[in-house]
Design a protein around this motif. Structure first.
Motif, PDB file in Angstrom:
ATOM      1  N   HIS A   1       0.824  -1.182   0.000  1.00  0.00           N
ATOM      2  CA  HIS A   1       0.000   0.000   0.000  1.00  0.00           C
ATOM      3  C   HIS A   1       0.874   1.253   0.000  1.00  0.00           C
ATOM      4  CE1 HIS A   1      -2.666  -3.056   1.858  1.00  0.00           C
ATOM      5  NE2 HIS A   1      -3.552  -2.488   1.074  1.00  0.00           N
ATOM      6  N   VAL A   2       0.473   2.246  -0.769  1.00  0.00           N
ATOM      7  CA  VAL A   2       1.183   3.524  -0.792  1.00  0.00           C
ATOM      8  C   VAL A   2       0.188   4.654  -0.545  1.00  0.00           C
ATOM      9  CG1 VAL A   2       2.995   2.713  -2.356  1.00  0.00           C
ATOM     10  CG2 VAL A   2       1.008   3.892  -3.285  1.00  0.00           C
ATOM     11  N   THR A   3       0.716   5.752  -0.003  1.00  0.00           N
ATOM     12  CA  THR A   3      -0.069   6.966   0.174  1.00  0.00           C
ATOM     13  C   THR A   3       0.633   8.083  -0.577  1.00  0.00           C
ATOM     14  OG1 THR A   3      -0.913   6.284   2.335  1.00  0.00           O
ATOM     15  CG2 THR A   3      -0.950   8.643   1.850  1.00  0.00           C
ATOM     16  N   VAL A   4      -0.091   8.749  -1.481  1.00  0.00           N
ATOM     17  CA  VAL A   4       0.440   9.875  -2.230  1.00  0.00           C
ATOM     18  C   VAL A   4      -0.195  11.132  -1.642  1.00  0.00           C
ATOM     19  CG1 VAL A   4       0.680  10.974  -4.482  1.00  0.00           C
ATOM     20  CG2 VAL A   4       0.687   8.459  -4.297  1.00  0.00           C
ATOM     21  N   VAL A   5       0.624  11.910  -0.924  1.00  0.00           N
ATOM     22  CA  VAL A   5       0.151  13.138  -0.282  1.00  0.00           C
ATOM     23  C   VAL A   5       0.129  14.233  -1.340  1.00  0.00           C
ATOM     24  CG1 VAL A   5       0.579  14.820   1.542  1.00  0.00           C
ATOM     25  CG2 VAL A   5       1.086  12.392   1.936  1.00  0.00           C
ATOM     26  N   THR A   6      -1.051  14.723  -1.657  1.00  0.00           N
ATOM     27  CA  THR A   6      -1.167  15.737  -2.709  1.00  0.00           C
ATOM     28  C   THR A   6      -1.331  17.142  -2.141  1.00  0.00           C
ATOM     29  OG1 THR A   6      -3.538  15.302  -2.892  1.00  0.00           O
ATOM     30  CG2 THR A   6      -2.085  14.109  -4.404  1.00  0.00           C
ATOM     31  N   ASP A   7      -1.034  17.313  -0.864  1.00  0.00           N
ATOM     32  CA  ASP A   7      -0.971  18.634  -0.240  1.00  0.00           C
ATOM     33  C   ASP A   7       0.500  18.985  -0.035  1.00  0.00           C
ATOM     34  OD1 ASP A   7      -3.734  18.887  -0.067  1.00  0.00           O
ATOM     35  OD2 ASP A   7      -3.821  17.993   1.925  1.00  0.00           O
ATOM     36  N   MET A   8       0.770  20.253   0.232  1.00  0.00           N
ATOM     37  CA  MET A   8       2.146  20.689   0.434  1.00  0.00           C
ATOM     38  C   MET A   8       2.700  20.299   1.800  1.00  0.00           C
ATOM     39  SD  MET A   8       2.899  21.759  -2.448  1.00  0.00           S
ATOM     40  CE  MET A   8       4.348  22.774  -2.448  1.00  0.00           C
ATOM     41  N   ASP A   9       1.820  19.970   2.739  1.00  0.00           N
ATOM     42  CA  ASP A   9       2.276  19.467   4.032  1.00  0.00           C
ATOM     43  C   ASP A   9       1.379  18.316   4.448  1.00  0.00           C
ATOM     44  OD1 ASP A   9      -0.018  20.864   4.637  1.00  0.00           O
ATOM     45  OD2 ASP A   9       0.856  21.989   6.280  1.00  0.00           O
ATOM     46  N   HIS A  11      -1.103  16.491   7.197  1.00  0.00           N
ATOM     47  CA  HIS A  11      -1.967  16.653   8.363  1.00  0.00           C
ATOM     48  C   HIS A  11      -2.540  15.273   8.700  1.00  0.00           C
ATOM     49  CE1 HIS A  11      -5.310  16.591   5.494  1.00  0.00           C
ATOM     50  NE2 HIS A  11      -4.647  17.523   4.820  1.00  0.00           N
ATOM     51  N   ALA A  12      -3.294  15.201   9.765  1.00  0.00           N
ATOM     52  CA  ALA A  12      -3.739  13.909  10.306  1.00  0.00           C
ATOM     53  C   ALA A  12      -4.423  13.018   9.269  1.00  0.00           C
ATOM     54  CB  ALA A  12      -4.663  14.151  11.497  1.00  0.00           C
ATOM     55  N   TRP A  14      -3.701  12.333   6.313  1.00  0.00           N
ATOM     56  CA  TRP A  14      -2.772  11.598   5.451  1.00  0.00           C
ATOM     57  C   TRP A  14      -2.145  10.389   6.116  1.00  0.00           C
ATOM     58  CZ3 TRP A  14      -3.428  12.160   0.631  1.00  0.00           C
ATOM     59  CH2 TRP A  14      -3.822  13.373   0.106  1.00  0.00           C
ATOM     60  N   TYR A  15      -2.264  10.259   7.417  1.00  0.00           N
ATOM     61  CA  TYR A  15      -1.660   9.111   8.100  1.00  0.00           C
ATOM     62  C   TYR A  15      -2.568   7.903   7.929  1.00  0.00           C
ATOM     63  CZ  TYR A  15       1.720  12.263  10.131  1.00  0.00           C
ATOM     64  OH  TYR A  15       2.735  13.168  10.303  1.00  0.00           O
ATOM     65  N   GLN A  16      -2.398   7.214   6.827  1.00  0.00           N
ATOM     66  CA  GLN A  16      -3.226   6.064   6.474  1.00  0.00           C
ATOM     67  C   GLN A  16      -2.492   4.769   6.820  1.00  0.00           C
ATOM     68  OE1 GLN A  16      -6.371   6.433   5.075  1.00  0.00           O
ATOM     69  NE2 GLN A  16      -6.039   8.598   5.483  1.00  0.00           N
ATOM     70  N   GLN A  17      -3.225   3.833   7.333  1.00  0.00           N
ATOM     71  CA  GLN A  17      -2.665   2.525   7.615  1.00  0.00           C
ATOM     72  C   GLN A  17      -3.564   1.473   6.979  1.00  0.00           C
ATOM     73  OE1 GLN A  17       0.280   2.031   8.912  1.00  0.00           O
ATOM     74  NE2 GLN A  17       0.515   4.245   9.112  1.00  0.00           N
ATOM     75  N   PRO A  18      -3.064   0.416   6.418  1.00  0.00           N
ATOM     76  CA  PRO A  18      -1.631   0.183   6.298  1.00  0.00           C
ATOM     77  C   PRO A  18      -1.028   0.975   5.132  1.00  0.00           C
ATOM     78  CG  PRO A  18      -2.815  -1.620   5.295  1.00  0.00           C
ATOM     79  CD  PRO A  18      -3.856  -0.674   5.866  1.00  0.00           C
ATOM     80  N   GLN A  32       8.062  16.136   8.207  1.00  0.00           N
ATOM     81  CA  GLN A  32       6.917  16.002   9.103  1.00  0.00           C
ATOM     82  C   GLN A  32       6.626  14.532   9.404  1.00  0.00           C
ATOM     83  OE1 GLN A  32       4.147  18.480   6.675  1.00  0.00           O
ATOM     84  NE2 GLN A  32       3.471  19.225   8.686  1.00  0.00           N
ATOM     85  N   LEU A  33       6.592  13.716   8.363  1.00  0.00           N
ATOM     86  CA  LEU A  33       6.331  12.295   8.565  1.00  0.00           C
ATOM     87  C   LEU A  33       7.419  11.649   9.409  1.00  0.00           C
ATOM     88  CD1 LEU A  33       5.070  11.271   5.014  1.00  0.00           C
ATOM     89  CD2 LEU A  33       3.730  11.260   7.128  1.00  0.00           C
TER      90      LEU A  33
END
Length: 82
Positions: A1-9, A11-12, A14-18, A32-33
């Motif tokens: 699984h991947v998370t692509v953060v499309t914001d410049m910073d 925030h809560a 975006w912390y996706q699991q798994p 930040q991460l």
């Protein structure tokens, strides 16, 4: 699984699991991460993903002055994307 953060910073939301790996827009988001415990090896500073069409437009206007760049971008707003 991947998370692509499309914001410049980050925030809560975006912390996706798994999540095995994060892709972020800039180094600030990567830091930040990492500060929140995500291993640095699990984060890539890749920039914000854009459609290839937009990359072509950016390259086209890259050498123009501000006003000429603005005029060209406004002209392109009605261009078809497909």
């Amino acid at each position: 699984h991947v998370t692509v953060v499309t914001d410049m910073d980050v925030h809560a939301w975006w912390y996706q699991q798994p999540t095995d790996h994060y892709f972020v827009a800039r180094d600030f988001a990567r830091r930040q991460l990492c500060a929140d415990g995500v291993p640095a090896a699990d984060v890539t500073d890749s920039g914000i993903p854009i459609m290839p069409h937009f990359q072509e437009v950016l390259q086209e206007v890259g050498g123009l002055g501000r006003q000429a760049r603005r005029r060209r971008l406004l002209e392109r707003m009605d261009a078809r994307l497909g």
